[in-house]
Design an enzyme around this catalytic site. Structure first.
Site, short mmCIF file in Angstrom:
data_model
loop_
_atom_site.label_atom_id
_atom_site.label_comp_id
_atom_site.label_asym_id
_atom_site.label_seq_id
_atom_site.Cartn_x
_atom_site.Cartn_y
_atom_site.Cartn_z
N GLY A 11 -21.68 -0.38 -8.55
CA GLY A 11 -20.63 -0.51 -9.54
C GLY A 11 -20.56 -1.92 -10.10
CB SER A 14 -12.93 -6.11 -13.36
OG SER A 14 -12.94 -6.04 -14.76
N GLY A 16 -16.10 -4.90 -8.89
CA GLY A 16 -17.46 -5.02 -8.37
C GLY A 16 -18.07 -6.38 -8.68
CE LYS A 109 -7.56 -1.31 -4.10
NZ LYS A 109 -6.64 -2.40 -4.49
CE LYS A 193 -3.22 -0.45 -5.70
NZ LYS A 193 -3.79 -1.11 -6.88
#
Length: 341
Positions: A11, A14, A16, A109, A193
């Protein structure tokens, strides 16, 4: 100290890109996989990512490839940093080139729609050997990490040795890494979140104040705790870096794509338009769908997740959703949480 010879970082977004700068000093070689040849060639020629964090100079040990086989060849550890929507397909393509014991550190996430699996479970399903999975999470905006601003994260694994390995690979003078064995709790916090950050952004866009945001984040933390507890996570994890820490950063920062999307949505911009304009994936929008499905399946009370889901996928009016939340009966503060002893 060199921990391993080679790390494959899958990946080139940003996070990564920022992660490559943290890991590179600890390895002899870091190969970053990118989806396009042009990005790989630009990184190798200039040591800059032409699409993300373009001013950040990548370390000399970082090289890029658009070939998964090449990136993974000889890797002693793998770091996954692709968006959640592409994680399963990417892992499936990786499977023929990954050994059964190679540690996998997950930066992605989310909760997968349909299956309601956490990211480490998605990877384990495609790559095998769930015991080698680690999730690294915390209040980690890539833009600040690249500037060397002090940050911290937690490495979660049921294998203490793998958590230690992750600490060693990511630790720097300005990036602290702690350990936990609560893989489930860390991943739930990391995913949900983002939903709360969208809610906070919408509140800001509607003109609500600091009191509202503080209340929303606090109630959001309790909601995350209920979801985590229902899945077997530790309630205390929500008070740590992956929970409270990441929640505060994601709900308040100008760097948060979930928070800024919420603001834009309140002003009338669609999800598709926002992602097209910014070139970034709003992970919380996908998680709002999967977390809502999960809450319904397990009968978890999740009013904020339900509200964001209704706004994004049910065409609910913002004023009606706000009124429905304010009309809810007040209850004991920490209902629905259990402590695993």
């Amino acid at each position: 100290m060199t921990l391993v010879d080679k790390v494959a970082l899958i990946g080139s977004g940003s996070w990564g890109t920022a992660a490559s700068g943290l890991v590179a000093p600890h390895v002899r070689e870091l190969c970053m996989w990118t989806r396009t040849t042009t990005v790989a060639e630009a990184i190798n020629a200039t040591h800059h990512n032409p699409r993300h964090l373009t001013d950040y100079e990548l370390p000399e040990r970082v090289r890029a490839s658009d070939s998964l086989e090449s990136a993974l060849d000889g890797a002693s550890a793998i770091v996954m940093a692709v968006p959640s929507a592409f994680l399963r397909a990417t892992a499936r393509s990786m499977a023929p080139h990954v050994g059964q014991d190679t540690p996998v550190i997950v930066l992605t996430k989310g909760i997968e729609p349909g299956t309601h699996l956490l990211m480490a479970d998605v990877l384990a399903g495609e790559l095998g050997n769930p015991a080698r999975m680690v999730a690294l999470s915390g209040p980690n905006h890539a833009e600040e990490i690249c500037l060397g601003k002090v940050s911290a994260a937690v490495a979660a694994s049921r294998d203490e040795g793998l958590a230690c390995l992750s600490q060693g690979l990511f630790m720097s003078p300005t990036f602290r890494v702690y350990q936990t064995n609560d893989l489930t709790g860390v991943e739930v916090c990391a995913a949900v979140k983002n939903v709360m950050a969208i809610a906070c952004g919408i509140c800001v866009g509607l003109g609500f104040g600091d009191n509202t945001l503080a209340a929303l984040m606090t109630r959001g933390l309790a909601e995350i705790g209920r979801i985590s507890s229902a899945l077997g996570g530790e309630a205390i994890t929500c008070m740590g870096l992956a929970g409270m820490g990441d929640l505060v950063a994601t709900c308040t920062s100008q760097h948060s794509r979930n928070r800024t999307f919420g603001e834009a949505f309140a002003r009338g911009e669609s999800l598709a338009s926002y992602e097209r304009r910014t070139g970034m994936v709003v992970e919380g929008a996908r998680t709002a769908l999967s977390a809502w499905e999960l809450a319904c399946e397990l009968s978890i009370e999740a009013p904020l997740t339900t509200a964001v889901h209704a706004i994004l996928y049910g065409n609910a009016r913002l004023d009606e959703v706000v009124d429905s939340l304010l009309d809810r009966r007040a209850r004991v503060e920490f209902y629905g949480l259990t402590t695993n002893e």
